[in-house]
Design a protein around this motif. Sequence first.
Motif, PDB file in Angstrom:
ATOM      1  N   LYS A 107       9.887   6.072   0.749  1.00  0.00           N
ATOM      2  CA  LYS A 107       9.938   7.147  -0.037  1.00  0.00           C
ATOM      3  C   LYS A 107       8.721   8.098   0.497  1.00  0.00           C
ATOM      4  CE  LYS A 107      10.149  10.153  -3.563  1.00  0.00           C
ATOM      5  NZ  LYS A 107      11.225  11.133  -3.720  1.00  0.00           N
ATOM      6  N   VAL A 108       7.685   7.232   0.833  1.00  0.00           N
ATOM      7  CA  VAL A 108       6.260   8.040   1.411  1.00  0.00           C
ATOM      8  C   VAL A 108       6.589   8.613   2.540  1.00  0.00           C
ATOM      9  CG1 VAL A 108       3.919   7.600   2.328  1.00  0.00           C
ATOM     10  CG2 VAL A 108       4.623   6.469   0.330  1.00  0.00           C
ATOM     11  N   ILE A 109       7.219   8.107   3.461  1.00  0.00           N
ATOM     12  CA  ILE A 109       7.494   8.425   4.790  1.00  0.00           C
ATOM     13  C   ILE A 109       8.338   9.720   4.620  1.00  0.00           C
ATOM     14  CG2 ILE A 109       8.976   8.176   6.909  1.00  0.00           C
ATOM     15  CD1 ILE A 109       7.745   5.330   6.774  1.00  0.00           C
ATOM     16  N   THR A 110       9.721   9.627   3.943  1.00  0.00           N
ATOM     17  CA  THR A 110      10.477  10.777   3.593  1.00  0.00           C
ATOM     18  C   THR A 110       9.752  11.692   2.970  1.00  0.00           C
ATOM     19  OG1 THR A 110      12.583   9.414   3.376  1.00  0.00           O
ATOM     20  CG2 THR A 110      12.702  11.356   2.592  1.00  0.00           C
ATOM     21  N   SER A 111       8.871  11.795   2.018  1.00  0.00           N
ATOM     22  CA  SER A 111       8.295  12.810   1.163  1.00  0.00           C
ATOM     23  C   SER A 111       7.221  13.673   2.204  1.00  0.00           C
ATOM     24  CB  SER A 111       7.504  12.211   0.251  1.00  0.00           C
ATOM     25  OG  SER A 111       8.392  11.427  -0.522  1.00  0.00           O
ATOM     26  N   VAL A 112       6.423  12.820   2.990  1.00  0.00           N
ATOM     27  CA  VAL A 112       5.303  13.572   3.828  1.00  0.00           C
ATOM     28  C   VAL A 112       6.053  14.197   5.039  1.00  0.00           C
ATOM     29  CG1 VAL A 112       3.512  12.390   2.945  1.00  0.00           C
ATOM     30  CG2 VAL A 112       4.790  11.639   4.833  1.00  0.00           C
ATOM     31  N   ALA A 113       7.234  13.485   5.459  1.00  0.00           N
ATOM     32  CA  ALA A 113       8.118  14.263   6.732  1.00  0.00           C
ATOM     33  C   ALA A 113       8.435  15.472   6.468  1.00  0.00           C
ATOM     34  CB  ALA A 113       8.866  13.302   7.061  1.00  0.00           C
ATOM     35  N   ASN A 154      -6.282  16.500   3.644  1.00  0.00           N
ATOM     36  CA  ASN A 154      -6.013  17.164   2.236  1.00  0.00           C
ATOM     37  C   ASN A 154      -6.140  15.672   1.387  1.00  0.00           C
ATOM     38  OD1 ASN A 154      -5.855  18.969   0.223  1.00  0.00           O
ATOM     39  ND2 ASN A 154      -3.288  18.827   0.393  1.00  0.00           N
ATOM     40  N   ARG A 155      -6.636  16.157   0.234  1.00  0.00           N
ATOM     41  CA  ARG A 155      -6.863  14.908  -0.783  1.00  0.00           C
ATOM     42  C   ARG A 155      -5.924  15.333  -2.046  1.00  0.00           C
ATOM     43  NH1 ARG A 155     -11.162  11.348  -0.599  1.00  0.00           N
ATOM     44  NH2 ARG A 155     -12.357  11.457   1.470  1.00  0.00           N
ATOM     45  N   THR A 215       4.841  15.587  -0.776  1.00  0.00           N
ATOM     46  CA  THR A 215       5.181  16.578   0.102  1.00  0.00           C
ATOM     47  C   THR A 215       4.001  17.686  -0.046  1.00  0.00           C
ATOM     48  OG1 THR A 215       7.397  15.972  -0.166  1.00  0.00           O
ATOM     49  CG2 THR A 215       6.969  18.112   0.793  1.00  0.00           C
ATOM     50  N   GLU A 216       3.747  18.167  -1.199  1.00  0.00           N
ATOM     51  CA  GLU A 216       2.848  19.283  -1.325  1.00  0.00           C
ATOM     52  C   GLU A 216       1.624  18.959  -0.728  1.00  0.00           C
ATOM     53  OE1 GLU A 216       1.296  23.096  -2.404  1.00  0.00           O
ATOM     54  OE2 GLU A 216       3.447  22.257  -2.257  1.00  0.00           O
ATOM     55  N   ALA A 217       1.037  17.824  -0.907  1.00  0.00           N
ATOM     56  CA  ALA A 217       0.044  17.522  -0.322  1.00  0.00           C
ATOM     57  C   ALA A 217      -0.132  17.560   1.158  1.00  0.00           C
ATOM     58  CB  ALA A 217      -0.527  16.111  -0.915  1.00  0.00           C
ATOM     59  N   ALA A 218       0.881  17.148   1.878  1.00  0.00           N
ATOM     60  CA  ALA A 218       0.960  17.276   3.415  1.00  0.00           C
ATOM     61  C   ALA A 218       1.199  18.673   3.665  1.00  0.00           C
ATOM     62  CB  ALA A 218       2.359  16.399   3.656  1.00  0.00           C
ATOM     63  N   THR A 219       1.980  19.603   2.992  1.00  0.00           N
ATOM     64  CA  THR A 219       2.288  20.751   3.362  1.00  0.00           C
ATOM     65  C   THR A 219       0.940  21.382   3.374  1.00  0.00           C
ATOM     66  OG1 THR A 219       4.247  20.898   1.913  1.00  0.00           O
ATOM     67  CG2 THR A 219       3.229  22.968   2.448  1.00  0.00           C
ATOM     68  N   ARG A 220      -0.047  21.038   2.704  1.00  0.00           N
ATOM     69  CA  ARG A 220      -1.351  21.940   2.767  1.00  0.00           C
ATOM     70  C   ARG A 220      -2.561  21.557   3.875  1.00  0.00           C
ATOM     71  NH1 ARG A 220      -2.535  24.775  -1.968  1.00  0.00           N
ATOM     72  NH2 ARG A 220      -0.971  24.266  -3.597  1.00  0.00           N
ATOM     73  N   ILE A 221      -1.790  20.808   4.707  1.00  0.00           N
ATOM     74  CA  ILE A 221      -2.614  20.399   5.940  1.00  0.00           C
ATOM     75  C   ILE A 221      -2.188  21.327   7.108  1.00  0.00           C
ATOM     76  CG2 ILE A 221      -3.112  18.684   7.916  1.00  0.00           C
ATOM     77  CD1 ILE A 221      -3.016  16.383   5.698  1.00  0.00           C
ATOM     78  N   LEU A 222      -2.975  22.119   7.363  1.00  0.00           N
ATOM     79  CA  LEU A 222      -2.603  23.274   8.520  1.00  0.00           C
ATOM     80  C   LEU A 222      -1.172  23.824   8.309  1.00  0.00           C
ATOM     81  CD1 LEU A 222      -4.046  21.546  11.891  1.00  0.00           C
ATOM     82  CD2 LEU A 222      -5.196  23.235  10.298  1.00  0.00           C
ATOM     83  N   PRO A 223      -1.407  24.673   7.197  1.00  0.00           N
ATOM     84  CA  PRO A 223       0.141  25.179   6.927  1.00  0.00           C
ATOM     85  C   PRO A 223       0.870  25.769   8.037  1.00  0.00           C
ATOM     86  CG  PRO A 223      -1.280  25.587   5.125  1.00  0.00           C
ATOM     87  CD  PRO A 223      -2.073  25.122   6.236  1.00  0.00           C
ATOM     88  N   GLY A 224       1.905  25.677   8.357  1.00  0.00           N
ATOM     89  CA  GLY A 224       2.834  26.309   9.469  1.00  0.00           C
ATOM     90  C   GLY A 224       2.520  25.829  10.778  1.00  0.00           C
ATOM     91  N   GLU A 225       1.819  24.837  10.936  1.00  0.00           N
ATOM     92  CA  GLU A 225       1.094  24.287  12.209  1.00  0.00           C
ATOM     93  C   GLU A 225       1.765  22.875  12.380  1.00  0.00           C
ATOM     94  OE1 GLU A 225      -0.562  25.705  14.400  1.00  0.00           O
ATOM     95  OE2 GLU A 225      -1.486  27.254  13.773  1.00  0.00           O
ATOM     96  N   GLU A 226       2.410  22.422  13.433  1.00  0.00           N
ATOM     97  CA  GLU A 226       2.842  21.132  13.694  1.00  0.00           C
ATOM     98  C   GLU A 226       1.507  20.076  13.981  1.00  0.00           C
ATOM     99  OE1 GLU A 226       5.367  21.294  17.050  1.00  0.00           O
ATOM    100  OE2 GLU A 226       7.080  22.096  16.006  1.00  0.00           O
ATOM    101  N   LEU A 227       1.785  19.083  13.480  1.00  0.00           N
ATOM    102  CA  LEU A 227       1.020  17.810  13.793  1.00  0.00           C
ATOM    103  C   LEU A 227       1.516  16.677  14.552  1.00  0.00           C
ATOM    104  CD1 LEU A 227      -0.020  17.199  10.086  1.00  0.00           C
ATOM    105  CD2 LEU A 227      -1.589  18.502  12.071  1.00  0.00           C
ATOM    106  N   ASP A 228       0.745  15.933  15.552  1.00  0.00           N
ATOM    107  CA  ASP A 228       1.357  14.735  16.313  1.00  0.00           C
ATOM    108  C   ASP A 228       1.722  13.768  15.327  1.00  0.00           C
ATOM    109  OD1 ASP A 228       1.006  16.189  19.091  1.00  0.00           O
ATOM    110  OD2 ASP A 228      -0.879  16.418  18.149  1.00  0.00           O
TER     111      ASP A 228
END
Length: 272
Positions: free
Chosen positions: A103-109, A52-53, A73-86
């Motif tokens: 801050k980056v780690i906390t936000s995307v996590a 996602n960009r 956080t929103e950008a990460a949420t839009r990658i396979l919504p509802g699915e887990e990533l490794d």
Amino acid sequence: MAFNIERATAEIELDARPFKQRVGLVALATDHVSEPELSTLFSGHDLAMYVNRMAYANPVTAASLQALAPDLTEAATRILPGEELDALIFGCTAGTVAVGEPKVITSVAAAKPSATIITPVGAIAAGLSAMKIRRVSVLTACDEETSLPIAKYFEQMGWGIDLLTCVGLTDDAEMARIAQSSIIVHAKRALHPASEALLICGSALRAALIVEEIEQSIGVPTLSSNSAIAWNVLRLCGDTSRVGGRLMQYELLKKPEANVKYADEFCSRDGE
């Protein structure tokens, strides 16, 4: 023209996943390089990368990079919504430092809590730790304002910085167009004699696919943002491939809970 329509009646078998490993990449809208380089480096492995960009516009400045923070956080949420990533990659080197890696780690996590979060600087730090390297030279495509915090990141983590070389660009489309032959020339000039490795910091630089050529040219390990990310992801996913530069000969020292590595934590003074 009339034709018959039938509902298939044979039982369908579903795999647990389309691919064994799932990796997400949050990239900037203007990024020409990280997605194709990582896709190439992951090719041939049972691993799929989903991208996602984020909205972003040049020039590359501390202020424009810091402005990414609220949308991570929103950008990460839009990658396979509802699915887990490794694993989940934030693909901007300077952006990670400008926003602050924690801050980056906390936000995307927050979007993908089960994923291991990987940043370019965190991946490079993990690689340096695995290789027990203490002193480095740093090459970036950015200007001094954007490059200095990157060098300071590694210095604050415990590595000695012998030389910081900045190409001086503020447009990542131009950074992406730097010829690979020019990257090799700059790499030769950017290496200080006291350094044990060269860091090519910048996801926009097309260095990952020529790391071995650079290493042959300058004689020391070379870690680019994207080559270090690929190594980190592959090792986290259990892949033991040895192809693609000196870093690929090493294993992760431990699975990172957050990609923060301190040089002295892993590099003992007696070389153990």
